[in-house]
Design an enzyme around this catalytic site. Structure first.
Site, mmCIF file in Angstrom:
data_model
loop_
_atom_site.group_PDB
_atom_site.id
_atom_site.type_symbol
_atom_site.label_atom_id
_atom_site.label_comp_id
_atom_site.label_asym_id
_atom_site.label_seq_id
_atom_site.Cartn_x
_atom_site.Cartn_y
_atom_site.Cartn_z
ATOM 1 N N THR A 104 -8.832 -2.282 6.058
ATOM 2 C CA THR A 104 -9.036 -1.103 5.218
ATOM 3 C C THR A 104 -10.391 -1.284 4.518
ATOM 4 O O THR A 104 -11.085 -2.277 4.732
ATOM 5 C CB THR A 104 -7.899 -1.030 4.173
ATOM 6 O OG1 THR A 104 -7.673 -2.355 3.653
ATOM 7 C CG2 THR A 104 -6.608 -0.510 4.779
ATOM 8 N N GLU B 5 -1.940 -9.486 10.108
ATOM 9 C CA GLU B 5 -1.789 -8.223 9.369
ATOM 10 C C GLU B 5 -0.954 -8.507 8.119
ATOM 11 O O GLU B 5 0.121 -9.102 8.200
ATOM 12 C CB GLU B 5 -1.099 -7.205 10.277
ATOM 13 C CG GLU B 5 -0.510 -6.003 9.555
ATOM 14 C CD GLU B 5 -1.549 -5.185 8.778
ATOM 15 O OE1 GLU B 5 -2.559 -4.789 9.376
ATOM 16 O OE2 GLU B 5 -1.316 -4.983 7.566
ATOM 17 N N ASP C 23 -10.490 -5.572 11.425
ATOM 18 C CA ASP C 23 -10.074 -4.167 11.464
ATOM 19 C C ASP C 23 -9.328 -3.869 10.170
ATOM 20 O O ASP C 23 -8.111 -3.674 10.142
ATOM 21 C CB ASP C 23 -9.169 -3.942 12.682
ATOM 22 C CG ASP C 23 -8.671 -2.506 12.770
ATOM 23 O OD1 ASP C 23 -7.690 -2.281 13.523
ATOM 24 O OD2 ASP C 23 -9.236 -1.618 12.085
ATOM 25 N N HIS D 81 -11.400 2.112 18.283
ATOM 26 C CA HIS D 81 -10.753 0.941 18.887
ATOM 27 C C HIS D 81 -11.502 0.464 20.133
ATOM 28 O O HIS D 81 -11.634 -0.730 20.376
ATOM 29 C CB HIS D 81 -9.292 1.255 19.195
ATOM 30 C CG HIS D 81 -8.449 1.425 17.961
ATOM 31 N ND1 HIS D 81 -7.613 2.508 17.776
ATOM 32 C CD2 HIS D 81 -8.350 0.672 16.840
ATOM 33 C CE1 HIS D 81 -7.021 2.403 16.603
ATOM 34 N NE2 HIS D 81 -7.451 1.302 16.000
ATOM 35 N N GLN E 272 0.849 -1.208 0.000
ATOM 36 C CA GLN E 272 0.000 0.000 0.000
ATOM 37 C C GLN E 272 0.875 1.244 0.000
ATOM 38 O O GLN E 272 2.022 1.178 0.453
ATOM 39 C CB GLN E 272 -0.871 -0.004 1.276
ATOM 40 C CG GLN E 272 -1.730 -1.240 1.388
ATOM 41 C CD GLN E 272 -2.198 -1.532 2.791
ATOM 42 O OE1 GLN E 272 -3.373 -1.347 3.063
ATOM 43 N NE2 GLN E 272 -1.318 -1.977 3.679
ATOM 44 N N ASP F 184 -1.992 -12.691 4.766
ATOM 45 C CA ASP F 184 -3.318 -12.278 4.290
ATOM 46 C C ASP F 184 -4.361 -12.905 5.214
ATOM 47 O O ASP F 184 -4.415 -14.132 5.378
ATOM 48 C CB ASP F 184 -3.499 -12.787 2.856
ATOM 49 C CG ASP F 184 -4.903 -12.541 2.314
ATOM 50 O OD1 ASP F 184 -5.156 -12.912 1.164
ATOM 51 O OD2 ASP F 184 -5.737 -11.972 3.052
ATOM 52 N N GLY F 185 -5.193 -12.067 5.794
ATOM 53 C CA GLY F 185 -6.184 -12.551 6.750
ATOM 54 C C GLY F 185 -7.171 -13.532 6.137
ATOM 55 O O GLY F 185 -7.648 -14.456 6.801
HETATM 56 N N1 SAM Z 1 -9.462 1.964 11.161
HETATM 57 C C1 SAM Z 1 -9.184 1.702 9.755
HETATM 58 C C2 SAM Z 1 -10.465 1.713 8.955
HETATM 59 O O1 SAM Z 1 -11.526 1.685 9.564
HETATM 60 O O2 SAM Z 1 -10.367 1.778 7.722
HETATM 61 C C3 SAM Z 1 -8.418 0.402 9.631
HETATM 62 C C4 SAM Z 1 -7.079 0.548 10.220
HETATM 63 S S1 SAM Z 1 -5.911 -0.721 10.028
HETATM 64 C C5 SAM Z 1 -4.535 0.273 9.685
HETATM 65 C C6 SAM Z 1 -6.303 -1.521 8.484
HETATM 66 C C7 SAM Z 1 -5.285 -2.614 8.240
HETATM 67 O O3 SAM Z 1 -5.824 -3.660 7.413
HETATM 68 C C8 SAM Z 1 -4.003 -2.148 7.527
HETATM 69 O O4 SAM Z 1 -2.918 -2.278 8.405
HETATM 70 C C9 SAM Z 1 -3.883 -3.084 6.313
HETATM 71 O O5 SAM Z 1 -2.548 -3.410 6.006
HETATM 72 C C10 SAM Z 1 -4.687 -4.276 6.794
HETATM 73 N N2 SAM Z 1 -5.142 -5.187 5.733
HETATM 74 C C11 SAM Z 1 -5.708 -4.858 4.544
HETATM 75 N N3 SAM Z 1 -6.002 -5.974 3.838
HETATM 76 C C12 SAM Z 1 -5.613 -7.052 4.615
HETATM 77 C C13 SAM Z 1 -5.667 -8.454 4.446
HETATM 78 N N4 SAM Z 1 -6.168 -9.005 3.327
HETATM 79 N N5 SAM Z 1 -5.194 -9.250 5.452
HETATM 80 C C14 SAM Z 1 -4.689 -8.693 6.594
HETATM 81 N N6 SAM Z 1 -4.608 -7.359 6.816
HETATM 82 C C15 SAM Z 1 -5.075 -6.542 5.830
#
Ligand code: SAM
Length: 284
Positions: A159, A107, A157, A63, A32, A139-140
């Site tokens: 993106t 993450e 949580d 949070h 990203q 990857d989650g």
């Molecule tokens: N509070 C924010 C919102 O509501 O949009 C989210 C914050 S947090 C930083 C979002 C996280 O999701 C990021 O660190 C991103 O790298 C992670 N992320 C995105 N796609 C993902 C996936 N497929 N597996 C794991 N993590 C992922």
């Protein structure tokens, strides 16, 4: 980012702009585009792919609600899974519950974790060093598909449903999350701002309805998520979990020794009351 302002690119016809003070980091992590900058009103701000993720000043709302609501509603959480959550704010709040024995955080982007620890330490506040933390860089979506672990609460949580986050809004992902829940477990999700993203709300509603006996949404106002309050998806197979009494929540809140700035047991109960436009959107 033009003439000293960061303009968010999430919505087509509306955008919010934050004055950029010192830019602490700006780079592509391999997953990203990431920028962390200072804003006189919101403190340090992190954005991913042009979308504000968290700010030092208002991160507590999001949070606290996405952790304390499911954990206090459940009442006996030992194991939590966080999907996403790179800034560590969700992890920190889960660990505030003395009964929680382990938090697995999956993450995808190591860069978000490392840079959050370096430039936004107040948000994770040491949570990554807690012995109960199990950080997995993956990857989650793949993790919940391949893991055989079980969790009492799963917190998505992520993106927004673009880029790497898109897979975390799919039926397959929710199906695999359900398979990772213990009996009586709860899944909660970051589900956008319904006033501007109603389709995201409807899509999650349809997908959760096909998998869980009880599902719904709760809301909270996150100042830096433009467009009104934010929706959080809720799903479990026990409808009673979504309607705990405020007295039971008060007892659990006190027993956990929590100190919060947004969450209260009464806010918890009230957050599931949805405005008519959301109810109409969900009724289709
Ligand atoms: N509070 C924010 C919102 O509501 O949009 C989210 C914050 S947090 C930083 C979002 C996280 O999701 C990021 O660190 C991103 O790298 C992670 N992320 C995105 N796609 C993902 C996936 N497929 N597996 C794991 N993590 C992922």
């Amino acid at each position: 980012m033009t003439d000293g302002w960061f303009t968010e690119s999430l919505h087509r016809d509306v955008a919010q702009a934050l004055r950029m003070g010192r830019v602490l980091h700006r780079d592509t992590t391999g997953h990203q585009d990431l920028v962390i900058f200072e804003n006189d009103t919101l403190g340090r701000v992190m954005a991913l792919d042009g979308v504000i993720q968290t700010t030092e000043r208002d991160e507590f709302v999001y949070h606290e609600m996405l952790t304390h609501v499911p954990i206090l509603a459940h009442g006996a959480v030992r194991r939590v899974l966080i999907v996403g959550g790179g800034d560590g704010g969700m992890l920190r709040r889960c660990l505030e519950h003395p009964g929680v024995e382990r938090v697995t955080m999956v993450e995808i982007d190591r860069g978000v974790v490392d840079l959050s620890i370096e430039y936004l330490p107040s948000i994770s506040a040491g949570a990554f060093d807690d012995p109960r933390t199990d950080l997995v860089i993956a990857d989650g979506c793949r993790y919940v598909r391949e893991s055989r672990e079980r969790f009492d609460v799963i917190i998505v949580d992520s993106t927004d449903p673009h880029g790497p986050g898109a897979v975390l809004f799919t039926q397959e992902f929710y199906r695999d999350c359900k398979a990772r829940l213990t009996p009586g477990g709860v899944l909660v999700t970051q589900n956008g701002v319904p006033f501007l993203q109603p389709q995201e709300l409807r899509d999650t509603h349809t997908r959760l309805a096909a998998l869980f006996a009880d599902h719904g949404f709760f809301v909270a106002p996150v100042p830096s998520y433009y467009g009104g309050f934010m929706a959080f998806g809720w799903a479990s197979d026990d409808a009673a979990l979504r309607r705990p009494g405020a007295d039971a929540l008060r007892a659990r809140y006190r027993a956990a020794g929590l100190e919060t700035r947004y969450y209260t047991p009464d806010i918890h109960v009230a957050s599931f009351a949805l405005p008519a436009f959301m109810e109409r959107a969900l009724a289709g």
